[in-house]
Enzyme design. Structure first.
Site, PDB file in Angstrom:
ATOM      1  CG  ASP A   1      64.261  55.246  66.093  1.00  0.00           C
ATOM      2  OD1 ASP A   1      65.321  55.710  66.562  1.00  0.00           O
ATOM      3  OD2 ASP A   1      64.163  54.082  65.676  1.00  0.00           O
TER       4      ASP A   1
ATOM      5  CG  HIS B   1      62.944  47.397  63.457  1.00  0.00           C
ATOM      6  ND1 HIS B   1      62.421  47.220  64.720  1.00  0.00           N
ATOM      7  CD2 HIS B   1      64.268  47.606  63.657  1.00  0.00           C
ATOM      8  CE1 HIS B   1      63.379  47.328  65.616  1.00  0.00           C
ATOM      9  NE2 HIS B   1      64.506  47.556  64.997  1.00  0.00           N
TER      10      HIS B   1
ATOM     11  CG  ASN C   1      61.221  43.333  63.469  1.00  0.00           C
ATOM     12  OD1 ASN C   1      62.100  44.134  63.158  1.00  0.00           O
ATOM     13  ND2 ASN C   1      60.192  43.664  64.239  1.00  0.00           N
TER      14      ASN C   1
ATOM     15  CD  GLU D   1      58.770  47.137  65.151  1.00  0.00           C
ATOM     16  OE1 GLU D   1      59.559  46.449  64.473  1.00  0.00           O
ATOM     17  OE2 GLU D   1      58.875  47.248  66.377  1.00  0.00           O
TER      18      GLU D   1
HETATM   19  P1  PGA Z   1      70.887  46.971  67.537  1.00  0.00           P
HETATM   20  O1  PGA Z   1      69.504  47.581  67.043  1.00  0.00           O
HETATM   21  O2  PGA Z   1      71.950  47.740  66.809  1.00  0.00           O
HETATM   22  O3  PGA Z   1      70.902  47.245  69.009  1.00  0.00           O
HETATM   23  O4  PGA Z   1      70.882  45.531  67.161  1.00  0.00           O
HETATM   24  C1  PGA Z   1      69.292  47.733  65.679  1.00  0.00           C
HETATM   25  C2  PGA Z   1      67.862  48.093  65.424  1.00  0.00           C
HETATM   26  O5  PGA Z   1      66.964  47.559  66.117  1.00  0.00           O
HETATM   27  O6  PGA Z   1      67.611  48.896  64.513  1.00  0.00           O
END
Ligand code: PGA
Length: 244
Positions: A70, A141, A139, A146
Site C-alpha cells: 500500500d 486491517h 482493527n 479496513e
Molecule cells: P504496525 O502497523 O506494524 O506499525 O503496528 C501494522 C499495520 O497497521 O498493518
C-alpha cells in the site's frame, strides 16, 4: 479450515530474526521470487535482519522483485512518511536489489483508479506474488483493507478509518497531516499470493490476533480471511500470542 502455522518468539527482535530466516530461505530457493512487502513498525526488525544476512553474504536480492501492499494518497516518494521512502531507507538502499524491480502503488498519480489498475497489471506481469509479508492493524486491517461489509477484491483507493489515522499519527506532525486516503492491494490480491507471512508483536495486538486467527471469517475483521488461505505462517511474540 486450514492449519495456520504459528511460531512464537520471546520479543519483537526475535520475531524479526525467525521471520527473516523464512524470507532468506525463500529468496535462496527462488532467486527471482516476487516478494510482497509491508511497512509499519512490526516488520522493521525483520528488515534489519535481512540487511544483516545480505551483509554477511548469506543472501542476494539481485534477481528479486518486490511489490508493496500500500501507499498513502498524496505523498510522493521523497516524503519521509511515504511507504516508498520507508522501503528505500529501511531495506532497498541497504541490499543489492535493483530499485527498478521494486514496486509500490503510486500515491501521486493524477488518476488514482488508473494507478490501481496499473498496479494489478504489474503484479500479474510479474507472475503473481510468491510470498506476501503482512502486518496487522489494531482493527484487523491487512494492507489498508479496513473493516468493511465485504472483502475487497483488487487494488483500490480506500478512505482510512479514524482508528488507523489515530494509530499512524505518531509519524506525523499532527493528525491533520495524516493522509485520509491510501491505495492498497485488495484482499483478493493478497489472497492470491502463494504464501502469506504475518508478523505481529506486542500485547495491544493480542485481542485482534486472536479474533483474526480463531474467530469468524468476517470482512469486519479483514485479517480473518487468512483462515481460508492454504499457506499461512504467523510469527508473533509471546505478548501478542497471550490470548491464543
Ligand atoms: P504496525 O502497523 O506494524 O506499525 O503496528 C501494522 C499495520 O497497521 O498493518
Amino acid at each position: 479450515m486450514n492449519q495456520i502455522q504459528i511460531f512464537s518468539a520471546p520479543n519483537a527482535a526475535a520475531v524479526g530474526k525467525i521471520a527473516a530466516e523464512m524470507i532468506v530461505a525463500a529468496v535462496n530457493a527462488k532467486r527471482d521470487a516476487v516478494l510482497g512487502l509491508a511497512t509499519g513498525s512490526t516488520p522493521l526488525p525483520l528488515y534489519g535482519e535481512l540487511v544483516k544476512a545480505y551483509r554477511a553474504g548469506e543472501v542476494s536480492f539481485r534477481g528479486i522483485r518486490t511489490v508493496n501492499l500500500d501507499e498513502y494518497v498524496g505523498l510522493s516518494e521523497t516524503h519521509e512518511q511515504s511507504y516508498r521512502y520507508f522501503m528505500n531507507e529501511n531495506l532497498f538502499k541497504q541490499i543489492d536489489i535493483d530499485l527498478s524491480n521494486t514496486f509500490v502503488p503510486n500515491g501521486t498519480a493524477a488518476d488514482s483508479a488508473a494507478a490501481c489498475d496499473a498496479y494489478e497489471a504489474r503484479i500479474e506481469a510479474l507472475g503473481g506474488i510468491d510470498l506476501q509479508l503482512l502486518g496487522i492493524g489494531l482493527n484487523g486491517h491487512i494492507g489498508f483493507n479496513e473493516p468493511a461489509d465485504t472483502f475487497s477484491k483488487r487494488t483500490h483507493v480506500v478512505e482510512l478509518t479514524e482508528s488507523t489515522r489515530e494509530a499512524n499519527k505518531r509519524f506525523f506532525a499532527s493528525i491533520d497531516n495524516v493522509p485520509t486516503q491510501a491505495i492498497t492491494m485488495g484482499i483478493g490480491t493478497i489472497f492470491a499470493a502463494k504464501k502469506l507471512v504475518l508478523v505481529c508483536t506486542g500485547e495491544k495486538k493480542a485481542e485482534i490476533l486472536k479474533r483474526s486467527l480463531t474467530g469468524d471469517v468476517d470482512p469486519r475483521v479483514p485479517a480473518s480471511i487468512l483462515q481460508f488461505h492454504p499457506d499461512v505462517t504467523v510469527f508473533a511474540d509471546e505478548a501478542a500470542l497471550k490470548l491464543i
